[in-house]
Design an enzyme around this catalytic site. Structure first.
Site, PDB file in Angstrom:
ATOM      1  N   ASP A 107       1.035  -0.974  -0.280  1.00 34.89           N
ATOM      2  CA  ASP A 107      -0.325  -0.100   0.099  1.00 34.89           C
ATOM      3  C   ASP A 107       1.154   1.192   0.048  1.00 34.89           C
ATOM      4  OD1 ASP A 107      -1.752  -2.366   0.689  1.00 34.89           O
ATOM      5  OD2 ASP A 107      -1.804  -1.351   3.109  1.00 34.89           O
TER       6      ASP A 107
HETATM    7  N1  URA Z   1      -0.437  -6.170   4.391  1.00 33.21           N
HETATM    8  C1  URA Z   1      -1.542  -4.630   4.263  1.00 33.21           C
HETATM    9  O1  URA Z   1      -2.736  -4.027   4.610  1.00 33.21           O
HETATM   10  N2  URA Z   1      -0.750  -3.596   3.001  1.00 33.21           N
HETATM   11  C2  URA Z   1       0.815  -3.935   2.404  1.00 33.21           C
HETATM   12  O2  URA Z   1       0.739  -3.024   2.134  1.00 33.21           O
HETATM   13  C3  URA Z   1       0.636  -5.149   2.720  1.00 33.21           C
HETATM   14  C4  URA Z   1       0.119  -6.318   3.672  1.00 33.21           C
END
Ligand code: URA
Length: 243
Positions: A107
């Site tokens: 993310d």
């Molecule tokens: N889990 C998440 O919530 N975000 C990420 O970027 C990776 C794993």
């Protein structure tokens, strides 16, 4: 020319890895008789040895060397190649000319270990859920999860896209108003760690990936990249093969 012992690669794959076309596009070029290997018009299924001279429309094709990078992704960068909201992408931080792409995604608000490579077979193997390559996250949550919440995270949490697989959860310590955990998961669903923690009542405040399979982030500066060593690439291959 290759003999029985030299590794060969299927021509459509060679062309795709060289960035000439997708595999399907390469099949079309081959079917149209526009591709030659060592001067001979290629057929579908032709194999290419290491020293073969491949031409498309008479122009020699160079095989792209494989490049494997580890990045310490900063917060605020997206892992897609472009962003409709105009946010910076991790590609802005990469300074190799080869067309590497991120393995899986993180993310925008998540920092930490991101692999990038132009070896499609290894990248797909790492990201594919059937191989179950573990990813470890350092997670700061709001509130102090007790044993029941930790057990739920470990056993699997019911999310709107199904129950998560068992996770390894370590409580590292407390922070003002929160707790620091290490969570290892083998899946890679969208925003999985954030959704798991929110579901058990402890929203994520900070999320950083600290390990991907056998590789750890260690002391790589935020925003920088380094090439993987050959033994690290080999360890990634073994992680895929063992999964
Ligand atoms: N889990 C998440 O919530 N975000 C990420 O970027 C990776 C794993």
């Amino acid at each position: 020319m290759s003999d029985d012992t030299t590794p060969t690669v299927r021509l459509n794959r060679f062309l795709a890895q060289s960035g000439i076309a997708s595999r399907r596009g390469a099949d079309t070029l081959i079917a149209e008789g526009r591709v030659r290997v060592d001067g001979v018009v290629a057929k579908p299924g032709t194999q290419v040895g290491p020293n073969a001279v491949v031409t498309v429309n008479g122009v020699a094709v160079e095989e792209e060397r494989h490049v494997y990078l580890m990045m310490n992704k900063p917060e605020g960068f997206v892992t897609t190649l472009s962003d409709e909201k105009g946010r910076p992408t991790v590609m802005d931080l990469v300074d190799v000319t080869e067309r590497v792409v991120p393995v899986g995604r993180l993310d925008a608000a998540t920092s930490g270990l991101l692999l990038l490579m132009n070896d499609g077979a290894l990248a797909n193997g790492l990201a594919h859920p059937t191989h179950g390559v573990p990813k470890t996250y350092r997670v700061v949550v709001r509130g102090l999860p007790g044993p029941t919440a930790v057990r739920r995270l470990e056993r699997g949490v019911e999310l709107d896209d199904g129950k998560t697989q068992p996770a390894v959860v370590k409580v590292i310590g407390t922070r003002s108003g929160g707790a620091e955990l290490e969570i290892t998961i083998k899946e890679g669903r969208n925003r999985q760690v954030r959704r798991m923690c929110a579901e058990v009542g402890y929203p994520v405040h900070e999320l950083e990936r600290i390990a991907y399979g056998p590789l750890r982030l260690s002391r790589l500066q935020v925003g920088s990249c380094r090439a993987l060593r050959p033994d690290e690439v080999e360890a990634l291959r073994e992680a895929v093969a063992g999964g």
